[in-house]
Scaffold this active site. Structure first.
Site, short mmCIF file in Angstrom:
data_model
loop_
_atom_site.label_atom_id
_atom_site.label_comp_id
_atom_site.label_asym_id
_atom_site.label_seq_id
_atom_site.Cartn_x
_atom_site.Cartn_y
_atom_site.Cartn_z
N ARG A 64 31.85 -2.75 -14.85
CA ARG A 64 32.98 -3.55 -14.33
C ARG A 64 34.12 -2.67 -13.83
NH1 ARG A 64 30.77 -6.79 -18.52
NH2 ARG A 64 32.07 -5.78 -20.06
N GLU A 101 29.16 0.42 -32.56
CA GLU A 101 29.16 -0.11 -33.93
C GLU A 101 27.89 0.33 -34.66
OE1 GLU A 101 29.97 -4.25 -34.00
OE2 GLU A 101 30.04 -4.31 -36.19
P1 AMP Z 1 35.48 0.05 -26.23
O1 AMP Z 1 34.66 1.28 -25.98
O2 AMP Z 1 35.36 -0.49 -27.62
O3 AMP Z 1 36.95 0.25 -25.84
O4 AMP Z 1 34.89 -1.11 -25.31
C1 AMP Z 1 35.17 -1.11 -23.95
C2 AMP Z 1 33.98 -1.50 -23.12
O5 AMP Z 1 33.23 -2.56 -23.70
C3 AMP Z 1 34.45 -1.97 -21.75
O6 AMP Z 1 33.60 -1.40 -20.77
C4 AMP Z 1 34.34 -3.47 -21.81
O7 AMP Z 1 33.83 -3.97 -20.60
C5 AMP Z 1 33.40 -3.79 -22.98
N1 AMP Z 1 33.99 -4.75 -23.95
C6 AMP Z 1 34.34 -4.49 -25.23
N2 AMP Z 1 34.82 -5.57 -25.86
C7 AMP Z 1 34.80 -6.58 -24.95
C8 AMP Z 1 35.18 -7.97 -24.97
N3 AMP Z 1 35.71 -8.55 -26.07
N4 AMP Z 1 35.03 -8.69 -23.84
C9 AMP Z 1 34.51 -8.11 -22.73
N5 AMP Z 1 34.12 -6.83 -22.64
C10 AMP Z 1 34.25 -6.05 -23.73
#
Ligand code: AMP
Length: 181
Positions: A64, A101
């Site tokens: 995205r 996770e």
């Molecule tokens: P993080 O590495 O935990 O910061 O997660 C970020 C990535 O996971 C991004 O590329 C987001 O598109 C996706 N992502 C994580 N949590 C969500 C959520 N609640 N809704 C949509 N996309 C998420």
């Protein structure tokens, strides 16, 4: 952009409970990007702080981050560089593992995509724990890029990803925040 004309971007993002698993609320930007004026506003607001920052390249994270990154690169009149999941880029790459996770994932960047010292903006749709963006920051450091800032449409502040990046001395620009997971 005058305030009177501003769309509430939060209202254009669809929230889907329990996706991809129970307890997670998926923040779905497909409804934002399907709305022409909202998409245009998001792109302009992502780019706004960087109009005079002499950015050389926009770096977007699969998948995205490509949607917003390509449009921001066009607006700033600069190139776009993709960070992709492991095994997708055809040339020589540098890679970085990051924690999920359960288990580990890996993102990659073409070694020659950014010249040392080039000023880059790293972009994704959403920051949650910051694991993905933080791995992107490490990749950019590896190729000698000068990271001006990171930018996201959505911040989930309770997951502290933006704090993690700021703790590394990285500027974080985001457009909307949702409380909770
Ligand atoms: P993080 O590495 O935990 O910061 O997660 C970020 C990535 O996971 C991004 O590329 C987001 O598109 C996706 N992502 C994580 N949590 C969500 C959520 N609640 N809704 C949509 N996309 C998420």
């Amino acid at each position: 952009m005058s305030d009177a004309a501003l769309i509430d971007l939060k209202e254009t993002i669809r929230s889907i409970p329990d996706y991809p698993k129970t307890g997670i609320i998926f923040r779905d930007i497909s409804t934002l990007i399907a709305n022409g004026p909202a998409f245009r506003q998001a792109v302009r607001q992502l780019a706004e702080p960087f109009l005079d920052q002499k950015i050389d390249k926009i770096v977007g994270i699969e998948a995205r981050g490509f949607i917003f990154g390509g449009a921001v690169a066009d607006l700033l009149g600069v190139g776009f560089v993709p960070i992709r999941k492991q095994g997708k880029l055809p040339g020589a790459v540098v890679g970085q593992d990051y924690e999920l996770e359960y288990g580990v994932d890996r993102i990659e960047l073409h070694k020659d995509a950014i010249a040392p010292g080039e000023r880059v903006l790293l972009l994704d749709d959403l920051i949650a724990t910051g694991g993905t963006a933080s791995a992107g920051v490490d990749l950019l450091a590896h190729v000698g890029a000068q990271l001006v800032a990171t930018a996201f449409v959505i911040d989930l502040p309770d997951l502290k990803g933006a704090d993690l990046l700021r703790g590394k001395g990285v500027m974080v620009h985001s457009l909307v925040a949702f409380e909770g997971l």
